[in-house]
Design a protein around this motif. Structure first.
Motif, short mmCIF file in Angstrom:
data_model
loop_
_atom_site.label_atom_id
_atom_site.label_comp_id
_atom_site.label_asym_id
_atom_site.label_seq_id
_atom_site.Cartn_x
_atom_site.Cartn_y
_atom_site.Cartn_z
N UNK A 179 -57.26 -21.69 17.02
CA UNK A 179 -55.99 -21.52 16.29
C UNK A 179 -56.04 -22.44 15.07
N UNK A 180 -56.17 -21.89 13.86
CA UNK A 180 -56.36 -22.71 12.65
C UNK A 180 -55.28 -23.77 12.45
N UNK A 181 -54.06 -23.48 12.92
CA UNK A 181 -52.97 -24.41 12.70
C UNK A 181 -53.09 -25.69 13.55
N UNK A 182 -53.88 -25.64 14.61
CA UNK A 182 -54.02 -26.80 15.49
C UNK A 182 -54.87 -27.88 14.83
N UNK A 183 -54.63 -29.18 15.19
CA UNK A 183 -55.47 -30.27 14.66
C UNK A 183 -56.93 -30.07 15.05
N UNK A 184 -57.84 -30.66 14.25
CA UNK A 184 -59.27 -30.46 14.46
C UNK A 184 -59.74 -30.93 15.84
N UNK A 189 -62.22 -29.54 21.01
CA UNK A 189 -62.09 -29.43 22.47
C UNK A 189 -62.41 -28.01 22.93
N UNK A 190 -61.99 -27.01 22.15
CA UNK A 190 -62.25 -25.62 22.51
C UNK A 190 -63.74 -25.32 22.48
#
Length: 282
Positions: A179-184, A189-190
């Protein structure tokens, strides 16, 4: 002497073959028995005769002091005080048993004899013949060059195999799970979680679990994988990417990848091509 990954090889000096036991590093053990045959038909007696000298005992004691924390100095001093006298005799076996030495060892049976760390073996070769020692060192250097080339080729090949489908896998994660909006840090983690899906499917454990179980090993779980495991990892990496694109959940993917990994391992263990690659790398 280290017991991991023991390799056996031969070096040649003036037409004589000398056995070398190696762990792939420079902590090699060379056959004193084979070296002694250059001078005598009774190599055991020749080795014992060499060990009668005070200078030799001092050298052996210094080597052990530098490399062996369990070396027994009192027993060593006892040998040193008697070395050089007419009545003094000492065998490799007695030396090892009395002082807990690790610089040499004796082995009975086929391919047996007395072996010593290369530092000690070269010292013994000097006593046998300075010329013979130079021939031994020359071919030993040739052996190590060949060994390092094989190990380097093996490492490079394994690393390349492990990277074959890496981009396919990470692109699928990026396009369908990130999800691009999530922090790096959440994106990282993904990626790590999906890498562990493959690790669990192949090895039965995550990267963290492997590190906790193997604190004394360098590298990571894939650095210590077999050739078959690396090939299967590359295969299931591609399959996992396809399942991610199809929207299949992580748990279902893990079960299916584990089944595929087991099936492929059975096939690869029977593969003549894999066996040829393994023989070449070893």
């Amino acid at each position: 002497m280290k017991e991991e990954k023991v390799l056996k090889a031969k070096i040649t000096a003036k037409g004589m073959q000398i056995s070398v036991v190696s762990d792939g590093s420079y902590d090699d053990y060379i056959s004193l028995t084979d070296i002694a045959k250059y001078k005598s038909e009774d190599p055991a007696a020749t080795i014992q005769n060499w060990m009668r000298g005070r200078d030799v005992i001092e050298f052996l004691g210094l080597w052990e002091t530098l490399h062996n924390p369990d070396f027994k100095p009192l027993e060593f001093e006892g040998f040193k005080s008697r070395a050089g006298s007419n009545a003094f005799t000492l065998s490799p076996k007695r030396w090892v048993e009395a002082t807990a030495a690790i610089g040499m060892y004796s082995k009975s049976g086929r391919n047996g004899g007395t072996f010593a760390h290369r530092d000690i073996a070269f010292e013994f070769a000097s006593w046998i013949s300075a010329e013979f020692k130079l021939y031994i060192i020359t071919d030993y250097q040739r052996l190590k060059t060949d060994e390092n080339s094989r190990l380097s080729l093996n490492w490079n090949m394994n690393r390349e195999i492990s990277k074959i489908n890496y981009r396919i896998h990470t692109d699928a994660i990026k396009e369908h799970l990130i999800v691009p909006e999530l922090p790096k840090q959440y994106q990282s983690f993904t990626y790590a979680t999906e890498a562990d899906v493959l690790n669990v499917a192949m090895f039965g454990m995550t990267a963290k679990q492997w590190r906790e179980a193997n604190p004394n090993l360098d590298g990571n779980i894939r650095d210590h994988a077999t050739l078959q495991q690396l090939i299967i990892l590359s295969n299931i990496e591609s399959l996992n990417a396809e399942m991610i694109k199809q929207g299949i959940g992580r748990n279902k993917r893990l079960v299916e990848l584990n089944r595929i990994a087991k099936d492929q391992m059975i096939s690869l263990l029977k593969s003549a091509g894999i066996k040829r690659l393994e023989d070449y790398n070893n």
